[in-house]
Design a protein around this motif. Sequence first.
Motif, PDB file in Angstrom:
ATOM      1  N   VAL A 153      43.787 -15.410  -5.421  1.00  0.00           N
ATOM      2  CA  VAL A 153      44.214 -14.862  -3.946  1.00  0.00           C
ATOM      3  C   VAL A 153      43.267 -15.031  -3.138  1.00  0.00           C
ATOM      4  CG1 VAL A 153      45.245 -12.984  -2.907  1.00  0.00           C
ATOM      5  CG2 VAL A 153      46.314 -13.699  -4.827  1.00  0.00           C
ATOM      6  N   VAL A 154      41.941 -14.501  -3.415  1.00  0.00           N
ATOM      7  CA  VAL A 154      40.868 -14.430  -2.473  1.00  0.00           C
ATOM      8  C   VAL A 154      40.556 -15.677  -1.911  1.00  0.00           C
ATOM      9  CG1 VAL A 154      38.609 -13.932  -2.163  1.00  0.00           C
ATOM     10  CG2 VAL A 154      40.138 -12.337  -3.242  1.00  0.00           C
ATOM     11  N   ALA A 155      40.524 -16.651  -3.040  1.00  0.00           N
ATOM     12  CA  ALA A 155      40.233 -18.032  -2.605  1.00  0.00           C
ATOM     13  C   ALA A 155      41.318 -18.690  -1.644  1.00  0.00           C
ATOM     14  CB  ALA A 155      39.897 -19.065  -4.026  1.00  0.00           C
ATOM     15  N   ALA A 156      42.414 -18.375  -1.798  1.00  0.00           N
ATOM     16  CA  ALA A 156      43.451 -18.933  -1.002  1.00  0.00           C
ATOM     17  C   ALA A 156      43.415 -18.554   0.369  1.00  0.00           C
ATOM     18  CB  ALA A 156      44.740 -18.658  -1.679  1.00  0.00           C
ATOM     19  N   ASP A 157      43.021 -16.956   0.450  1.00  0.00           N
ATOM     20  CA  ASP A 157      42.954 -16.378   1.811  1.00  0.00           C
ATOM     21  C   ASP A 157      41.736 -16.990   2.696  1.00  0.00           C
ATOM     22  OD1 ASP A 157      45.092 -14.738   1.554  1.00  0.00           O
ATOM     23  OD2 ASP A 157      44.010 -13.032   0.938  1.00  0.00           O
ATOM     24  N   ARG A 158      40.709 -17.453   1.978  1.00  0.00           N
ATOM     25  CA  ARG A 158      39.583 -18.073   2.522  1.00  0.00           C
ATOM     26  C   ARG A 158      40.079 -19.345   3.158  1.00  0.00           C
ATOM     27  NH1 ARG A 158      34.952 -15.584   1.120  1.00  0.00           N
ATOM     28  NH2 ARG A 158      34.944 -14.372  -0.737  1.00  0.00           N
ATOM     29  N   VAL A 159      40.904 -20.042   2.498  1.00  0.00           N
ATOM     30  CA  VAL A 159      41.468 -21.172   3.086  1.00  0.00           C
ATOM     31  C   VAL A 159      42.134 -21.050   4.296  1.00  0.00           C
ATOM     32  CG1 VAL A 159      42.785 -23.325   2.394  1.00  0.00           C
ATOM     33  CG2 VAL A 159      41.065 -22.581   1.088  1.00  0.00           C
ATOM     34  N   ARG A 160      43.208 -20.067   3.920  1.00  0.00           N
ATOM     35  CA  ARG A 160      44.367 -19.668   4.869  1.00  0.00           C
ATOM     36  C   ARG A 160      43.402 -19.301   6.210  1.00  0.00           C
ATOM     37  NH1 ARG A 160      48.953 -16.327   3.988  1.00  0.00           N
ATOM     38  NH2 ARG A 160      48.128 -15.732   2.002  1.00  0.00           N
ATOM     39  N   MET A 161      42.125 -18.365   6.483  1.00  0.00           N
ATOM     40  CA  MET A 161      41.916 -18.103   7.677  1.00  0.00           C
ATOM     41  C   MET A 161      40.951 -19.080   8.273  1.00  0.00           C
ATOM     42  SD  MET A 161      43.118 -15.247   8.220  1.00  0.00           S
ATOM     43  CE  MET A 161      42.515 -14.987   9.706  1.00  0.00           C
ATOM     44  N   ARG A 162      40.388 -19.949   7.364  1.00  0.00           N
ATOM     45  CA  ARG A 162      39.769 -21.244   7.783  1.00  0.00           C
ATOM     46  C   ARG A 162      40.771 -22.127   8.890  1.00  0.00           C
ATOM     47  NH1 ARG A 162      36.611 -21.269   3.037  1.00  0.00           N
ATOM     48  NH2 ARG A 162      37.839 -23.058   2.300  1.00  0.00           N
ATOM     49  N   THR A 163      41.856 -22.233   8.115  1.00  0.00           N
ATOM     50  CA  THR A 163      42.836 -23.025   8.753  1.00  0.00           C
ATOM     51  C   THR A 163      43.368 -22.575  10.220  1.00  0.00           C
ATOM     52  OG1 THR A 163      43.568 -24.180   6.402  1.00  0.00           O
ATOM     53  CG2 THR A 163      45.061 -24.477   8.473  1.00  0.00           C
ATOM     54  N   ALA A 164      43.860 -21.207  10.053  1.00  0.00           N
ATOM     55  CA  ALA A 164      44.264 -20.602  11.004  1.00  0.00           C
ATOM     56  C   ALA A 164      43.488 -20.418  12.331  1.00  0.00           C
ATOM     57  CB  ALA A 164      44.788 -19.197  10.660  1.00  0.00           C
ATOM     58  N   GLU A 165      42.167 -20.408  11.724  1.00  0.00           N
ATOM     59  CA  GLU A 165      41.076 -20.369  13.198  1.00  0.00           C
ATOM     60  C   GLU A 165      40.578 -21.543  13.678  1.00  0.00           C
ATOM     61  OE1 GLU A 165      38.130 -17.922  11.134  1.00  0.00           O
ATOM     62  OE2 GLU A 165      39.090 -16.089  11.160  1.00  0.00           O
ATOM     63  N   SER A 166      40.918 -22.767  12.849  1.00  0.00           N
ATOM     64  CA  SER A 166      40.182 -23.903  13.481  1.00  0.00           C
ATOM     65  C   SER A 166      41.325 -25.042  13.635  1.00  0.00           C
ATOM     66  CB  SER A 166      39.074 -24.510  12.324  1.00  0.00           C
ATOM     67  OG  SER A 166      40.024 -24.763  11.076  1.00  0.00           O
ATOM     68  N   SER A 167      42.614 -24.935  13.031  1.00  0.00           N
ATOM     69  CA  SER A 167      43.533 -25.890  13.427  1.00  0.00           C
ATOM     70  C   SER A 167      44.100 -25.805  14.624  1.00  0.00           C
ATOM     71  CB  SER A 167      44.480 -25.964  12.092  1.00  0.00           C
ATOM     72  OG  SER A 167      45.587 -27.013  12.725  1.00  0.00           O
ATOM     73  N   PRO A 168      44.139 -26.913  15.413  1.00  0.00           N
ATOM     74  CA  PRO A 168      45.137 -26.660  16.651  1.00  0.00           C
ATOM     75  C   PRO A 168      46.635 -26.735  16.664  1.00  0.00           C
ATOM     76  CG  PRO A 168      44.338 -28.852  16.535  1.00  0.00           C
ATOM     77  CD  PRO A 168      43.676 -27.913  15.437  1.00  0.00           C
ATOM     78  N   GLU A 169      46.962 -26.975  15.379  1.00  0.00           N
ATOM     79  CA  GLU A 169      48.468 -26.907  15.075  1.00  0.00           C
ATOM     80  C   GLU A 169      48.966 -25.688  14.644  1.00  0.00           C
ATOM     81  OE1 GLU A 169      49.872 -29.746  15.616  1.00  0.00           O
ATOM     82  OE2 GLU A 169      48.018 -30.880  16.010  1.00  0.00           O
ATOM     83  N   VAL A 170      48.169 -24.567  14.379  1.00  0.00           N
ATOM     84  CA  VAL A 170      48.724 -23.214  14.107  1.00  0.00           C
ATOM     85  C   VAL A 170      48.889 -22.514  15.468  1.00  0.00           C
ATOM     86  CG1 VAL A 170      47.867 -20.963  12.995  1.00  0.00           C
ATOM     87  CG2 VAL A 170      47.308 -23.327  11.842  1.00  0.00           C
ATOM     88  N   ALA A 171      50.287 -22.324  15.487  1.00  0.00           N
ATOM     89  CA  ALA A 171      50.526 -21.111  16.732  1.00  0.00           C
ATOM     90  C   ALA A 171      49.729 -19.967  16.794  1.00  0.00           C
ATOM     91  CB  ALA A 171      51.944 -21.107  16.680  1.00  0.00           C
ATOM     92  N   PRO A 172      49.252 -19.567  17.937  1.00  0.00           N
ATOM     93  CA  PRO A 172      48.837 -18.307  17.916  1.00  0.00           C
ATOM     94  C   PRO A 172      49.493 -17.171  17.458  1.00  0.00           C
ATOM     95  CG  PRO A 172      48.613 -19.672  19.957  1.00  0.00           C
ATOM     96  CD  PRO A 172      49.493 -20.142  19.240  1.00  0.00           C
ATOM     97  N   SER A 173      50.777 -17.282  17.355  1.00  0.00           N
ATOM     98  CA  SER A 173      51.603 -16.032  16.721  1.00  0.00           C
ATOM     99  C   SER A 173      51.187 -16.042  15.354  1.00  0.00           C
ATOM    100  CB  SER A 173      53.045 -16.277  17.089  1.00  0.00           C
ATOM    101  OG  SER A 173      53.598 -17.507  16.621  1.00  0.00           O
ATOM    102  N   GLN A 174      50.881 -17.023  14.576  1.00  0.00           N
ATOM    103  CA  GLN A 174      50.485 -16.966  13.377  1.00  0.00           C
ATOM    104  C   GLN A 174      49.449 -16.484  13.081  1.00  0.00           C
ATOM    105  OE1 GLN A 174      53.351 -17.519  12.093  1.00  0.00           O
ATOM    106  NE2 GLN A 174      53.141 -19.307  10.766  1.00  0.00           N
ATOM    107  N   ILE A 175      48.309 -16.134  13.816  1.00  0.00           N
ATOM    108  CA  ILE A 175      47.325 -15.640  13.444  1.00  0.00           C
ATOM    109  C   ILE A 175      47.183 -14.112  13.068  1.00  0.00           C
ATOM    110  CG2 ILE A 175      44.870 -15.106  14.141  1.00  0.00           C
ATOM    111  CD1 ILE A 175      45.458 -18.184  14.185  1.00  0.00           C
ATOM    112  N   ASP A 176      47.686 -13.264  13.739  1.00  0.00           N
ATOM    113  CA  ASP A 176      47.839 -11.807  13.467  1.00  0.00           C
ATOM    114  C   ASP A 176      48.491 -11.578  11.884  1.00  0.00           C
ATOM    115  OD1 ASP A 176      46.700 -11.005  15.327  1.00  0.00           O
ATOM    116  OD2 ASP A 176      48.326 -10.358  16.830  1.00  0.00           O
ATOM    117  N   PRO A 177      49.585 -12.069  11.734  1.00  0.00           N
ATOM    118  CA  PRO A 177      50.321 -11.866  10.177  1.00  0.00           C
ATOM    119  C   PRO A 177      49.264 -12.569   9.204  1.00  0.00           C
ATOM    120  CG  PRO A 177      51.834 -13.374  11.528  1.00  0.00           C
ATOM    121  CD  PRO A 177      50.681 -12.941  12.780  1.00  0.00           C
TER     122      PRO A 177
END
Length: 265
Positions: A153-177
């Motif tokens: 779970v921790v490994a997946a969360d690291r990937v989750r946050m790297r993607t959320a913070e770096s990908s322009p395809e991720v909507a800002p509304s997705q960052i907080d959740p």
Amino acid sequence: MTQLARLAGGPAARAAVLSLLLATGACTGDLGRPRQDIFSQVLAPQAGFWSATARGEAASHFRFTDDEEQLRDRAWRLVMPSHEKSIFQRRVSDLAHARILPAQMQSSAKSDYFNALTGGSFASQASRYARLAEDANADRLLIGPFRANAMRVVAADRVRMRTAESSPEVAPSQIDPAQARVVENEGLILWVCERVGFRIESYRYALANLVVEMPSREAIRAERAIMALEAEAGPLCKMPLIGVFGGEGRAPAGEGDKAPVVYKG
């Protein structure tokens, strides 16, 4: 009915109403867990979300991954009271696992387990030592699978946050959740670590008082089981986390306060 609807107008009130329903309507299933029904599958998670939000805790509306679901299932056994006779505390812990109640409402009395262990009738003191050893060994066998699950779970969360913070395809509304889910996952791991430590303290308290009240050579076996549990718990409480509560399964050195417990069960 209109009055009940008004009472259930706010998040905290809705959670309180549903808590009453859960407390009176829940049925017991396998291994003492709530039976899979509308209460445990629909009402409890929703009430927990409302309650956590009302308390200002992180709460994500994201669906759980398979590993996140499994992590919560594995955590349940470790955050519940060690002895099945602690009926009231088991209900409190059940509601805390659903986030309807804050985890801080769980009992922190080391004597609870000893009182439950010796509260009924028994033919010989050997059975009390045997039960203590069995409980410690059963907990030890649960920790390894939980830790492996937590690492995924921790490994997946690291990937989750790297993607959320770096990908322009991720909507800002997705960052907080996304961030809230990381807090939930890490908070759950910390909570399990805390409760495992509490179990060890409770077992040591029970062993010491059993020896004083009913000395027996069976105490050696029980003590070895507790020591083995303690050794298994060490890696869990030191595993590297993302760091929203300090980076390990315990509060950082120099900080007197315990890491806050916030998660979504």
